[in-house]
Design an enzyme around this catalytic site. Structure first.
Site, PDB file in Angstrom:
ATOM      1  N   LYS A  20       0.562  -0.668   0.358  1.00  0.00           N
ATOM      2  CA  LYS A  20       0.345  -0.306   0.162  1.00  0.00           C
ATOM      3  C   LYS A  20       0.577   1.339   0.305  1.00  0.00           C
ATOM      4  CE  LYS A  20      -4.129  -2.892   2.263  1.00  0.00           C
ATOM      5  NZ  LYS A  20      -4.902  -2.764   3.835  1.00  0.00           N
ATOM      6  N   TYR A  60     -12.728  -3.079  -3.815  1.00  0.00           N
ATOM      7  CA  TYR A  60     -13.594  -2.557  -2.293  1.00  0.00           C
ATOM      8  C   TYR A  60     -14.665  -2.813  -1.688  1.00  0.00           C
ATOM      9  CZ  TYR A  60      -8.184  -2.567   0.576  1.00  0.00           C
ATOM     10  OH  TYR A  60      -6.976  -2.985   1.074  1.00  0.00           O
ATOM     11  N   ASN A 123      -2.260   0.260   7.296  1.00  0.00           N
ATOM     12  CA  ASN A 123      -1.176  -1.346   7.859  1.00  0.00           C
ATOM     13  C   ASN A 123      -0.304  -2.573   6.647  1.00  0.00           C
ATOM     14  OD1 ASN A 123      -3.069  -2.020   6.223  1.00  0.00           O
ATOM     15  ND2 ASN A 123      -4.121  -3.194   7.628  1.00  0.00           N
ATOM     16  N   HIS A 126      -1.796  -5.584   1.129  1.00  0.00           N
ATOM     17  CA  HIS A 126      -3.182  -5.823   1.361  1.00  0.00           C
ATOM     18  C   HIS A 126      -2.703  -7.374   0.646  1.00  0.00           C
ATOM     19  CE1 HIS A 126      -7.119  -6.844  -0.731  1.00  0.00           C
ATOM     20  NE2 HIS A 126      -6.362  -7.168  -1.116  1.00  0.00           N
ATOM     21  N   GLU A 137      -9.218 -10.180  -8.051  1.00  0.00           N
ATOM     22  CA  GLU A 137      -8.129  -9.428  -8.170  1.00  0.00           C
ATOM     23  C   GLU A 137      -6.785  -9.449  -9.360  1.00  0.00           C
ATOM     24  OE1 GLU A 137      -7.479  -9.238  -3.574  1.00  0.00           O
ATOM     25  OE2 GLU A 137      -9.384  -8.879  -3.080  1.00  0.00           O
TER      26      GLU A 137
HETATM   27  P1  IDP Z   1      -7.527  -7.452   5.600  1.00  0.00           P
HETATM   28  O1  IDP Z   1      -7.039  -6.312   4.749  1.00  0.00           O
HETATM   29  O2  IDP Z   1      -6.470  -8.288   6.609  1.00  0.00           O
HETATM   30  O3  IDP Z   1      -8.511  -8.406   4.407  1.00  0.00           O
HETATM   31  P2  IDP Z   1      -9.972  -6.186   5.948  1.00  0.00           P
HETATM   32  O4  IDP Z   1     -11.215  -6.185   6.559  1.00  0.00           O
HETATM   33  O5  IDP Z   1     -10.441  -7.266   4.151  1.00  0.00           O
HETATM   34  O6  IDP Z   1      -8.721  -6.371   6.638  1.00  0.00           O
HETATM   35  O7  IDP Z   1     -10.038  -4.164   5.087  1.00  0.00           O
HETATM   36  C1  IDP Z   1      -9.021  -4.171   3.801  1.00  0.00           C
HETATM   37  C2  IDP Z   1      -8.776  -2.864   4.829  1.00  0.00           C
HETATM   38  O8  IDP Z   1      -9.613  -1.725   5.439  1.00  0.00           O
HETATM   39  C3  IDP Z   1      -7.777  -2.960   6.170  1.00  0.00           C
HETATM   40  O9  IDP Z   1      -6.702  -3.191   5.186  1.00  0.00           O
HETATM   41  C4  IDP Z   1      -7.542  -1.107   6.181  1.00  0.00           C
HETATM   42  O10 IDP Z   1      -6.679  -1.218   5.719  1.00  0.00           O
HETATM   43  C5  IDP Z   1      -8.996  -1.259   6.448  1.00  0.00           C
HETATM   44  N1  IDP Z   1      -9.659  -1.153   7.314  1.00  0.00           N
HETATM   45  C6  IDP Z   1     -10.303  -2.003   7.745  1.00  0.00           C
HETATM   46  N2  IDP Z   1     -10.512  -1.484   9.067  1.00  0.00           N
HETATM   47  C7  IDP Z   1     -10.400  -0.547   9.635  1.00  0.00           C
HETATM   48  C8  IDP Z   1     -10.512   0.354  10.155  1.00  0.00           C
HETATM   49  O11 IDP Z   1     -11.306   0.034  11.270  1.00  0.00           O
HETATM   50  N3  IDP Z   1     -10.593   1.474  10.615  1.00  0.00           N
HETATM   51  C9  IDP Z   1      -9.431   2.153   9.432  1.00  0.00           C
HETATM   52  N4  IDP Z   1      -9.207   1.126   8.043  1.00  0.00           N
HETATM   53  C10 IDP Z   1      -9.856  -0.197   8.252  1.00  0.00           C
END
Ligand code: IDP
Length: 160
Positions: A20, A60, A123, A126, A137
């Site tokens: 990212k 997304y 984070n 992805h 994807e």
């Molecule tokens: P993942 O990336 O671990 O599969 P997902 O629940 O699919 O997690 O969420 C996609 C992305 O959305 C996350 O990697 C993160 O960047 C963002 N995200 C998810 N939950 C939150 C939140 O509570 N606050 C801000 N960003 C979030």
């Protein structure tokens, strides 16, 4: 994939992994690619890419009702990302393990997020959450001619 070289055809999967914008800006690209390379997965596609808003929204789309969705789209389009297609036996679940929990503070040490990040909203990486999404994807982020079918010279040292 190359059915004659693997024990069981059904286990070979492909997954979409993406560094990212924060990972690119922080100079973590090499470290992240290296973890998948060293594990023994096969790199099939790789590019630095400025993601347009429409693509981020499509990628997304399952999260569009979440409160953090607008910020997520802004984050993913805030700078270049590094797109990767990886192939391997069980690569979807294994990549998710290498990546670690969504919240970096809950991600185990040794995982990418556990080692390199502190917040869910930043984070760094992805990874597709299912084989179906892996295909979806890769199709979404890559054109066919950006993907390579190839056999690495080390193949017999990785797979019996
Ligand atoms: P993942 O990336 O671990 O599969 P997902 O629940 O699919 O997690 O969420 C996609 C992305 O959305 C996350 O990697 C993160 O960047 C963002 N995200 C998810 N939950 C939150 C939140 O509570 N606050 C801000 N960003 C979030």
């Amino acid at each position: 994939f190359l059915p004659h070289l693997v024990a069981s055809i059904e286990e070979v999967e492909e997954t979409y992994v993406m560094v990212k914008p924060d990972g690119v800006q922080r100079g973590l690209v090499g470290d992240i690619i290296s973890r998948f390379e060293k594990k023994g997965f096969l790199l099939k596609g790789l590019k630095l890419f400025q993601c347009p808003k429409e693509l981020a929204e499509e990628h997304y789309k399952e999260l569009k009702d979440k409160s953090f969705y607008p910020k997520l789209i802004k984050y993913i389009t805030s700078g270049p990302v590094v797109c990767m297609a990886w192939e391997g036996i069980g690569v979807v679940a294994s990549a998710r393990k290498l990546i670690g929990a969504t919240n970096p503070l809950q991600a185990d040490p040794g995982t990418i997020r556990g080692d390199l990040a502190v917040q869910t909203g930043r984070n760094v990486v992805h990874g597709s959450d299912s084989p179906d999404n892996g295909h979806r994807e890769i199709d979404l982020w890559f054109k066919q001619d950006e993907l390579c079918e190839w056999v690495p010279a080390q193949e017999p040292w990785l797979k019996e």
